[in-house]
Design a protein around this motif. Structure first.
Motif, PDB file in Angstrom:
ATOM      1  N   TRP A  55      30.213  19.074  45.303  1.00 33.85           N
ATOM      2  CA  TRP A  55      29.886  20.887  44.250  1.00 33.85           C
ATOM      3  C   TRP A  55      29.886  21.366  44.128  1.00 33.85           C
ATOM      4  O   TRP A  55      30.622  22.880  43.243  1.00 33.85           O
ATOM      5  N   CYS A  56      30.993  21.397  45.395  1.00 40.03           N
ATOM      6  CA  CYS A  56      32.458  22.631  45.313  1.00 40.03           C
ATOM      7  C   CYS A  56      33.512  22.987  44.649  1.00 40.03           C
ATOM      8  O   CYS A  56      34.702  22.141  45.439  1.00 40.03           O
ATOM      9  N   MET A  61      39.617  21.679  45.247  1.00 40.59           N
ATOM     10  CA  MET A  61      41.316  21.978  45.107  1.00 40.59           C
ATOM     11  C   MET A  61      41.786  22.416  46.178  1.00 40.59           C
ATOM     12  O   MET A  61      43.521  21.885  46.142  1.00 40.59           O
ATOM     13  N   LEU A  62      40.917  22.818  46.860  1.00 38.27           N
ATOM     14  CA  LEU A  62      41.846  23.721  48.171  1.00 38.27           C
ATOM     15  C   LEU A  62      42.086  22.336  48.680  1.00 38.27           C
ATOM     16  O   LEU A  62      43.217  21.933  49.323  1.00 38.27           O
ATOM     17  N   PRO A 115      35.086  26.780  50.213  1.00 40.18           N
ATOM     18  CA  PRO A 115      35.363  26.097  51.498  1.00 40.18           C
ATOM     19  C   PRO A 115      35.534  26.850  52.933  1.00 40.18           C
ATOM     20  O   PRO A 115      35.823  28.362  52.411  1.00 40.18           O
ATOM     21  N   LEU A 116      35.629  26.724  54.139  1.00 39.88           N
ATOM     22  CA  LEU A 116      35.801  27.676  55.290  1.00 39.88           C
ATOM     23  C   LEU A 116      36.905  27.078  56.337  1.00 39.88           C
ATOM     24  O   LEU A 116      36.159  25.668  56.629  1.00 39.88           O
ATOM     25  N   TYR A 133      39.139  29.740  48.553  1.00 42.14           N
ATOM     26  CA  TYR A 133      40.015  29.695  47.846  1.00 42.14           C
ATOM     27  C   TYR A 133      40.038  30.102  46.455  1.00 42.14           C
ATOM     28  O   TYR A 133      39.360  29.681  45.830  1.00 42.14           O
ATOM     29  N   SER A 134      41.008  30.583  45.912  1.00 44.95           N
ATOM     30  CA  SER A 134      41.211  30.723  44.446  1.00 44.95           C
ATOM     31  C   SER A 134      41.430  30.251  43.849  1.00 44.95           C
ATOM     32  O   SER A 134      41.508  30.517  42.489  1.00 44.95           O
ATOM     33  N   MET A 135      42.418  28.613  44.364  1.00 41.96           N
ATOM     34  CA  MET A 135      41.875  27.896  43.576  1.00 41.96           C
ATOM     35  C   MET A 135      43.004  28.269  42.197  1.00 41.96           C
ATOM     36  O   MET A 135      43.664  27.960  41.307  1.00 41.96           O
ATOM     37  N   ASN A 136      44.064  29.520  42.812  1.00 43.67           N
ATOM     38  CA  ASN A 136      45.301  29.230  42.317  1.00 43.67           C
ATOM     39  C   ASN A 136      46.856  28.252  42.509  1.00 43.67           C
ATOM     40  O   ASN A 136      48.349  29.047  41.964  1.00 43.67           O
TER      41      ASN A 136
END
Length: 150
Positions: A55-56, A61-62, A115-116, A133-136
């Protein structure tokens, strides 16, 4: 109509399954006590990764942007890796594993941030963390966390 529903849900089902592959074919553990035992024996810190695999979006992406890189693969050799998944789909994990993960969530991620990444020593003492995480595609801060705590 049933076929249309299956077609629409298929990518979601596949992506949820694909994110679990992080623990397959890798050195990620899913049991805290095993991680602590290995950390003590190997004199390494533990890297906890809290994720919501189904779900995250930042977690997904991380995984792609960090965990599959050569930099992470190199630095992660200095850690015992512990994967803590808190999925919404309860069929992804066993009831026992989900209960175990929720205990770790309460102890090491009380704010429930995903995430952590959290670094612990072999005694379970928290040393450092990085959340979100900014997903960039920029994972420098994540790699820096690993570098400074190895």
């Amino acid at each position: 109509m049933k076929h249309l529903l299956v077609i629409l849900l298929f990518p979601l089902i596949i992506s949820a399954q694909a994110d679990l592959s992080i623990t397959e074919n890798s050195k990620w553990l899913t049991d805290y006590d095993t991680a602590v035992s290995k950390a003590k024996k190997q004199d390494k810190n533990i890297l906890l990764y809290f994720t919501g695999s189904d779900w995250c979006p930042p977690c997904k992406m991380l995984k792609q942007d960090l965990f599959e890189t050569d930099g992470f693969k190199t630095l992660s050799k200095n850690y015992i890796l512990l994967y803590v998944d808190i999925p919404r789909n309860k069929d992804i994990l066993s009831k026992k594993q989900l209960e175990h993960n929720k205990e770790l969530l309460g102890k090491y991620n009380a704010r429930k941030v995903f995430p952590l990444l959290k670094v612990l020593n072999a005694k379970g003492k928290e040393l450092d963390e990085l959340s979100g995480y900014s997903m960039n595609g920029v994972v420098d801060s994540h790699l820096n966390l690993l570098e400074r705590n190895k």
